[in-house]
Design an enzyme around this catalytic site. Sequence first.
Site, mmCIF file in Angstrom:
data_model
loop_
_atom_site.group_PDB
_atom_site.id
_atom_site.type_symbol
_atom_site.label_atom_id
_atom_site.label_comp_id
_atom_site.label_asym_id
_atom_site.label_seq_id
_atom_site.Cartn_x
_atom_site.Cartn_y
_atom_site.Cartn_z
ATOM 1 N N LYS A 11 0.520 -1.496 -0.161
ATOM 2 C CA LYS A 11 0.577 -0.026 0.440
ATOM 3 C C LYS A 11 0.887 1.365 0.066
ATOM 4 O O LYS A 11 2.468 1.179 0.343
ATOM 5 C CB LYS A 11 -0.959 -0.102 1.231
ATOM 6 C CG LYS A 11 -1.856 -1.401 1.516
ATOM 7 C CD LYS A 11 -2.811 -0.998 2.568
ATOM 8 C CE LYS A 11 -3.646 -2.027 2.541
ATOM 9 N NZ LYS A 11 -5.492 -2.140 2.632
ATOM 10 N N TYR A 51 -12.598 -1.333 -3.780
ATOM 11 C CA TYR A 51 -13.446 -1.775 -2.043
ATOM 12 C C TYR A 51 -14.362 -1.772 -2.360
ATOM 13 O O TYR A 51 -15.227 -0.925 -1.421
ATOM 14 C CB TYR A 51 -12.731 -0.850 -1.116
ATOM 15 C CG TYR A 51 -11.027 -1.456 -1.187
ATOM 16 C CD1 TYR A 51 -10.759 -2.231 -0.216
ATOM 17 C CD2 TYR A 51 -10.100 -0.577 -1.746
ATOM 18 C CE1 TYR A 51 -10.016 -2.857 -0.576
ATOM 19 C CE2 TYR A 51 -8.707 -1.126 -1.364
ATOM 20 C CZ TYR A 51 -8.853 -2.122 -0.499
ATOM 21 O OH TYR A 51 -7.183 -2.375 -0.302
ATOM 22 N N PHE A 59 -15.791 3.987 6.794
ATOM 23 C CA PHE A 59 -13.947 3.733 6.575
ATOM 24 C C PHE A 59 -13.688 4.316 5.007
ATOM 25 O O PHE A 59 -12.402 4.272 4.430
ATOM 26 C CB PHE A 59 -12.530 3.105 7.472
ATOM 27 C CG PHE A 59 -13.613 1.914 6.867
ATOM 28 C CD1 PHE A 59 -12.265 1.247 6.116
ATOM 29 C CD2 PHE A 59 -14.016 1.109 8.648
ATOM 30 C CE1 PHE A 59 -13.217 -0.321 5.222
ATOM 31 C CE2 PHE A 59 -14.001 0.011 7.700
ATOM 32 C CZ PHE A 59 -13.781 -1.497 6.559
ATOM 33 N N ARG A 87 -2.307 -14.827 4.409
ATOM 34 C CA ARG A 87 -3.482 -13.833 5.352
ATOM 35 C C ARG A 87 -2.557 -14.118 7.104
ATOM 36 O O ARG A 87 -2.172 -12.997 7.959
ATOM 37 C CB ARG A 87 -4.705 -13.820 5.195
ATOM 38 C CG ARG A 87 -5.655 -13.194 5.287
ATOM 39 C CD ARG A 87 -7.317 -13.777 4.656
ATOM 40 N NE ARG A 87 -7.550 -12.962 5.323
ATOM 41 C CZ ARG A 87 -8.068 -12.278 5.652
ATOM 42 N NH1 ARG A 87 -7.060 -10.997 4.133
ATOM 43 N NH2 ARG A 87 -8.794 -11.065 6.429
ATOM 44 N N THR A 93 -5.742 -7.575 10.337
ATOM 45 C CA THR A 93 -5.905 -6.036 9.584
ATOM 46 C C THR A 93 -5.337 -4.431 11.069
ATOM 47 O O THR A 93 -4.359 -4.003 10.426
ATOM 48 C CB THR A 93 -7.639 -5.065 9.137
ATOM 49 O OG1 THR A 93 -7.750 -6.311 8.842
ATOM 50 C CG2 THR A 93 -7.427 -4.498 8.466
ATOM 51 N N ARG A 104 2.299 -6.774 8.295
ATOM 52 C CA ARG A 104 1.969 -6.102 8.881
ATOM 53 C C ARG A 104 2.144 -5.003 10.524
ATOM 54 O O ARG A 104 2.401 -4.122 10.949
ATOM 55 C CB ARG A 104 0.405 -5.810 9.079
ATOM 56 C CG ARG A 104 -0.465 -5.694 8.185
ATOM 57 C CD ARG A 104 -1.700 -5.930 8.772
ATOM 58 N NE ARG A 104 -2.382 -6.085 6.956
ATOM 59 C CZ ARG A 104 -3.671 -6.238 6.647
ATOM 60 N NH1 ARG A 104 -3.947 -7.498 7.769
ATOM 61 N NH2 ARG A 104 -4.147 -5.765 5.365
ATOM 62 N N ASN A 114 -2.222 0.588 6.285
ATOM 63 C CA ASN A 114 -1.767 -0.817 7.006
ATOM 64 C C ASN A 114 -0.881 -2.174 6.019
ATOM 65 O O ASN A 114 -0.546 -3.100 6.665
ATOM 66 C CB ASN A 114 -2.974 -1.771 7.862
ATOM 67 C CG ASN A 114 -3.451 -2.477 6.760
ATOM 68 O OD1 ASN A 114 -3.471 -2.122 5.033
ATOM 69 N ND2 ASN A 114 -4.184 -3.002 6.933
ATOM 70 N N HIS A 117 -2.098 -4.998 1.582
ATOM 71 C CA HIS A 117 -3.317 -5.688 1.470
ATOM 72 C C HIS A 117 -3.564 -7.718 1.330
ATOM 73 O O HIS A 117 -2.641 -8.019 0.779
ATOM 74 C CB HIS A 117 -4.579 -5.850 0.391
ATOM 75 C CG HIS A 117 -5.346 -6.535 0.120
ATOM 76 N ND1 HIS A 117 -6.919 -6.282 0.682
ATOM 77 C CD2 HIS A 117 -5.461 -6.908 -0.818
ATOM 78 C CE1 HIS A 117 -7.623 -7.006 0.215
ATOM 79 N NE2 HIS A 117 -6.806 -7.453 -0.988
ATOM 80 N N GLU A 128 -9.634 -10.193 -7.346
ATOM 81 C CA GLU A 128 -9.082 -8.699 -7.157
ATOM 82 C C GLU A 128 -7.875 -8.672 -8.109
ATOM 83 O O GLU A 128 -7.356 -8.301 -8.811
ATOM 84 C CB GLU A 128 -8.189 -8.782 -5.968
ATOM 85 C CG GLU A 128 -9.222 -8.420 -5.098
ATOM 86 C CD GLU A 128 -9.224 -8.811 -3.690
ATOM 87 O OE1 GLU A 128 -10.013 -9.069 -2.084
ATOM 88 O OE2 GLU A 128 -8.067 -9.391 -3.298
HETATM 89 P P1 CMP Z 1 -7.601 -4.859 3.466
HETATM 90 O O1 CMP Z 1 -7.631 -5.505 3.732
HETATM 91 O O2 CMP Z 1 -6.539 -4.058 2.357
HETATM 92 O O3 CMP Z 1 -9.008 -4.128 3.246
HETATM 93 C C1 CMP Z 1 -10.344 -3.890 3.722
HETATM 94 C C2 CMP Z 1 -9.134 -2.177 3.834
HETATM 95 O O4 CMP Z 1 -10.375 -1.017 5.348
HETATM 96 C C3 CMP Z 1 -8.656 -2.804 5.002
HETATM 97 O O5 CMP Z 1 -7.212 -3.543 4.840
HETATM 98 C C4 CMP Z 1 -8.086 -1.509 6.056
HETATM 99 O O6 CMP Z 1 -7.188 -0.749 5.257
HETATM 100 C C5 CMP Z 1 -9.233 -1.029 5.874
HETATM 101 N N1 CMP Z 1 -9.885 -0.646 7.636
HETATM 102 C C6 CMP Z 1 -10.287 -1.614 8.051
HETATM 103 N N2 CMP Z 1 -11.429 -1.510 8.909
HETATM 104 C C7 CMP Z 1 -11.091 -0.169 9.668
HETATM 105 C C8 CMP Z 1 -10.875 0.879 9.979
HETATM 106 N N3 CMP Z 1 -11.593 0.304 11.387
HETATM 107 N N4 CMP Z 1 -10.931 2.335 9.736
HETATM 108 C C9 CMP Z 1 -10.202 2.448 8.415
HETATM 109 N N5 CMP Z 1 -9.537 1.231 7.340
HETATM 110 C C10 CMP Z 1 -10.405 0.301 7.658
#
Ligand code: CMP
Length: 139
Positions: A11, A51, A59, A87, A93, A104, A114, A117, A128
């Site tokens: 990212k 997304y 968010f 994962r 996450t 992460r 974070n 992905h 994807e």
């Molecule tokens: P990802 O696994 O790429 O898929 C969904 C993304 O949403 C996740 O990583 C985070 O970067 C983002 N995400 C998930 N929960 C939150 C949150 N509470 N606030 C902001 N971003 C979020």
Amino acid sequence: MAGRLTFTMIKPDAVQNGHIGEILSIILRNGFKIRAMKLTQLTPEQAGKFYAVHKERPFYAELCAYMSSGPIVAALLEKENAVEDFRALIGATDPAKAAEGTIRRMFAKSISENAIHGSDSDENALVEGRFFFSELEIF
Ligand code: CMP
């Protein structure tokens, strides 16, 4: 049976902080093969499409703005049990909850920025992967 493909993005925060090399090296050391990869930047519209499953989440706008804020590395990875193993390698996450040694935990700044992905199912890995690599014959 679990599939052999998963999809990842390094990212904008991790790319900007110079972590592409280290992250790819960890991925390769853990037995994943890179089947396709590109450095690219999403437009806000593309991030919104990617997304779309999160459209109703509070968010979503922040996520789309962030994911289009700078270059990313998109890659299709191959390994036995790819989705689950990847994962485990990237961790939770929220980096504060990610296990020691996960990508992460090492590189992510926050739950929204974070670092990386990973697809959450075999089906989504294909959706994807196609989003970025529609030209590939493996789909
Ligand atoms: P990802 O696994 O790429 O898929 C969904 C993304 O949403 C996740 O990583 C985070 O970067 C983002 N995400 C998930 N929960 C939150 C949150 N509470 N606030 C902001 N971003 C979020």
